[in-house]
Design a protein around this motif. Sequence first.
Motif, PDB file in Angstrom:
ATOM      1  N   UNK A 190      -1.562   3.061   9.194  1.00  0.00           N
ATOM      2  CA  UNK A 190      -1.210   4.118   8.237  1.00  0.00           C
ATOM      3  C   UNK A 190      -2.461   4.692   7.594  1.00  0.00           C
ATOM      4  N   UNK A 191      -3.415   3.794   7.325  1.00  0.00           N
ATOM      5  CA  UNK A 191      -4.623   4.215   6.648  1.00  0.00           C
ATOM      6  C   UNK A 191      -5.487   5.147   7.471  1.00  0.00           C
ATOM      7  N   UNK A 192      -5.357   5.083   8.775  1.00  0.00           N
ATOM      8  CA  UNK A 192      -6.121   5.973   9.650  1.00  0.00           C
ATOM      9  C   UNK A 192      -5.601   7.403   9.502  1.00  0.00           C
ATOM     10  N   UNK A 193      -4.291   7.527   9.251  1.00  0.00           N
ATOM     11  CA  UNK A 193      -3.678   8.852   9.125  1.00  0.00           C
ATOM     12  C   UNK A 193      -3.915   9.467   7.749  1.00  0.00           C
ATOM     13  N   UNK A 194      -3.750   8.651   6.701  1.00  0.00           N
ATOM     14  CA  UNK A 194      -3.868   9.161   5.328  1.00  0.00           C
ATOM     15  C   UNK A 194      -4.331   8.006   4.452  1.00  0.00           C
ATOM     16  N   UNK A 195      -5.635   7.928   4.208  1.00  0.00           N
ATOM     17  CA  UNK A 195      -6.216   6.770   3.525  1.00  0.00           C
ATOM     18  C   UNK A 195      -5.663   6.575   2.121  1.00  0.00           C
ATOM     19  N   UNK A 196      -5.530   7.663   1.348  1.00  0.00           N
ATOM     20  CA  UNK A 196      -5.096   7.525  -0.036  1.00  0.00           C
ATOM     21  C   UNK A 196      -3.615   7.170  -0.127  1.00  0.00           C
ATOM     22  N   UNK A 197      -2.786   7.807   0.675  1.00  0.00           N
ATOM     23  CA  UNK A 197      -1.358   7.506   0.682  1.00  0.00           C
ATOM     24  C   UNK A 197      -1.120   6.073   1.150  1.00  0.00           C
ATOM     25  N   UNK A 198      -1.949   5.629   2.093  1.00  0.00           N
ATOM     26  CA  UNK A 198      -1.864   4.256   2.614  1.00  0.00           C
ATOM     27  C   UNK A 198      -2.071   3.239   1.488  1.00  0.00           C
ATOM     28  N   UNK A 199      -3.085   3.448   0.651  1.00  0.00           N
ATOM     29  CA  UNK A 199      -3.342   2.521  -0.452  1.00  0.00           C
ATOM     30  C   UNK A 199      -2.213   2.553  -1.472  1.00  0.00           C
ATOM     31  N   UNK A 200      -1.655   3.720  -1.706  1.00  0.00           N
ATOM     32  CA  UNK A 200      -0.512   3.829  -2.617  1.00  0.00           C
ATOM     33  C   UNK A 200       0.653   3.003  -2.074  1.00  0.00           C
ATOM     34  N   UNK A 201       0.907   3.127  -0.773  1.00  0.00           N
ATOM     35  CA  UNK A 201       2.015   2.392  -0.139  1.00  0.00           C
ATOM     36  C   UNK A 201       1.794   0.880  -0.234  1.00  0.00           C
ATOM     37  N   UNK A 202       0.549   0.448  -0.002  1.00  0.00           N
ATOM     38  CA  UNK A 202       0.267  -0.990  -0.058  1.00  0.00           C
ATOM     39  C   UNK A 202       0.465  -1.512  -1.477  1.00  0.00           C
ATOM     40  N   UNK A 203      -0.033  -0.768  -2.473  1.00  0.00           N
ATOM     41  CA  UNK A 203       0.128  -1.210  -3.856  1.00  0.00           C
ATOM     42  C   UNK A 203       1.604  -1.254  -4.251  1.00  0.00           C
ATOM     43  N   UNK A 220       1.479  -5.287   5.675  1.00  0.00           N
ATOM     44  CA  UNK A 220       2.522  -5.295   6.707  1.00  0.00           C
ATOM     45  C   UNK A 220       3.755  -4.542   6.230  1.00  0.00           C
ATOM     46  N   UNK A 221       4.187  -4.820   4.994  1.00  0.00           N
ATOM     47  CA  UNK A 221       5.380  -4.172   4.446  1.00  0.00           C
ATOM     48  C   UNK A 221       5.175  -2.674   4.249  1.00  0.00           C
ATOM     49  N   UNK A 222       3.918  -2.269   4.083  1.00  0.00           N
ATOM     50  CA  UNK A 222       3.616  -0.851   3.880  1.00  0.00           C
ATOM     51  C   UNK A 222       3.511  -0.085   5.199  1.00  0.00           C
ATOM     52  N   UNK A 223       3.686  -0.769   6.323  1.00  0.00           N
ATOM     53  CA  UNK A 223       3.649  -0.102   7.614  1.00  0.00           C
ATOM     54  C   UNK A 223       2.415  -0.383   8.438  1.00  0.00           C
ATOM     55  N   UNK A 224       1.516  -1.237   7.935  1.00  0.00           N
ATOM     56  CA  UNK A 224       0.331  -1.617   8.704  1.00  0.00           C
ATOM     57  C   UNK A 224      -0.885  -0.765   8.408  1.00  0.00           C
ATOM     58  N   UNK A 225      -2.048  -1.291   8.812  1.00  0.00           N
ATOM     59  CA  UNK A 225      -3.322  -0.619   8.539  1.00  0.00           C
ATOM     60  C   UNK A 225      -3.451   0.708   9.277  1.00  0.00           C
TER      61      UNK A 225
END
Length: 635
Positions: A532-545, A525-530
Amino acid sequence: MAGRINDEDVKAVRDAVPIDAVVSEYLQLRNAGGGNLKGLCPFHDEKSPSFQVSPSKGLFHCFGCQEGGDTLTFVMKVDHLTFSEAVERLAAQAGITLRYEEGGYNPSHQRGERIRLVEAHKIAADWYTEQLATSPEADTGRQFLAERGFDQAAAQHFSVGYSPQGWDHLTRFLRGKGFTDKELLLSGLSQEGRRGPIDRFRGRLMWPIRDIGGEVVGFGARKLYEADNGPKYLNTPDTAIYKKSQVLYGIDLAKKDIAKSSRAVVVEGYTDVMACHLAGVTTAIATCGTAFGGEHIKILRRLLMDNGSARVIFTFDGDAAGQKAALRAFEDDQKFAAETYIAIAPDGMDPCDLRLIKGDEAVADLVEPRTPLFEFALRQIVVRYDLDTPGGRAAALDEAAPIVARIKNSGAQHEVAVQLAGMLGILDTQFVVKRVAQLARWARDRGGQGPAPAGRGGPQQPYEAAPRPATAGPALTLRNPVYATERELLKLALQRPELVSPAFDAYGVDEFTAAPYAAVRQAVLDAGGAEWGVQDAQEYLIRVREAAPDDTVRAMVTELAVEPIMRRTVDEVYAGTVLVQVRRRAVERRVRDVQSQLARLGAGGDQAQLAAVQNELWVLQQYDQALQAHGAAAL
């Protein structure tokens, strides 16, 4: 120093260097199914592979020791680098020029310059090595090595080279490789002469000095000819890539064995390092033209996982200079949690001479811990006083007691105080013990550090000890179907966000009953929601971590992002089923809460409130029936 590395450049480095290509340099990887790879973990001993790499997500995770992260994390952990060092290392491999922030962009600090200086050193090291192997002039150098027991194979193993006696042989060679005079001067390989740059090193035996990542950043040069008016050993001056107080000769060769054995052997010279390694003591390192100090300690602490079971053994010549160096090393002893020892051959020989005269076994035997460093320091003090007189004993106690008071382990401090009383011939042992304890208290009070650590492995806040890892919390029982389903939904949200978005982003944190899973949901949630992962999967995981509040949650994110999904065919139908299961259980919990509320209100309660609660119960029951009948379409 350069500032913070630009975020876009960090992302570019992550994207440019595949994690499987980096990891495979350290261990063998094979197919684990689901697009993942597996191998034996480099961070702990194991017989069957539990270390998994997900190339598509750029993540690794060990299901045995719980280490995990992205490509940069792996390089940091396996090579014991800082974040910036890891980024710069991978950027160099990918040919990416980094930009640095904080205080603006400063061209003198750009990564492109560092790449050029490192490249110049690599070419120079290869050229020096070739000169030693093939040049007739280098026979003096080859003879020097042979007389010390080093053959051609040994010289090649340590990349030892030779710098010709002419004024500008290397300078002209590097110019031919495209390097500018400015780069040659900045690198320290050349220096200003009357008519332009000339070689800094001429007619010397050359040892390349590498950083912990294995890059050549400087040289140590040994004088060979009487006509050479320079010092016996000449080192590269401090440059943008070389700081003598921050490098250890041989660290690139020794680092893995130091980390594996929790032991380091500190010797005095380049030939001593060579002798130790060839004798099987592969944890030997040396300083480069400077005393062993605080920056060197930081390097070793990272490698040693500094704790009470680690050992650092110093070898010094038995002469006055060696004894002085040992005492200087003791001054920094408190910066280690490791046990520190000193090893001096009975006849005062250094490891190189010892190997030449008595063989490899004698070198291996020398560096077995003999005398604790603090004991050596005490003996050097005591022998200077006349212990046959009361005044001599009192003066020796005055100088020696503060040394004992600095011992980190309070139990050992008491024991050594008793030993000191015996060394001095003071019969009142308790007097010495109390004197030491009093000095220790005064030292703590002056430092404002509170009680001394309970043991050598205790906290070392004044010396930048590594923070304690967060606790992992209670284990999750995956036999519990609720936990198992929540875990599966989070794996889908991290690994296949396109299958659960946008529905997943409407799920509340409270729909996850396991605290670790709720924390991961919050991080998404804090990373902007799932989505985000549809747009850029790798950047999404970085944001979540990065959104994870601590290392425990971050490790859970990595684990869930790498762990295989428990279904051979992962599609929208399966994702929908998992979404519905988690939502229905959340609805069932809320229904039970509302029913309990109705029971508390009873028949005599406020009618309006009673009606509102009854209406909520009806809506929940209708929603549950719709989920049961229509599945994900009813979400």
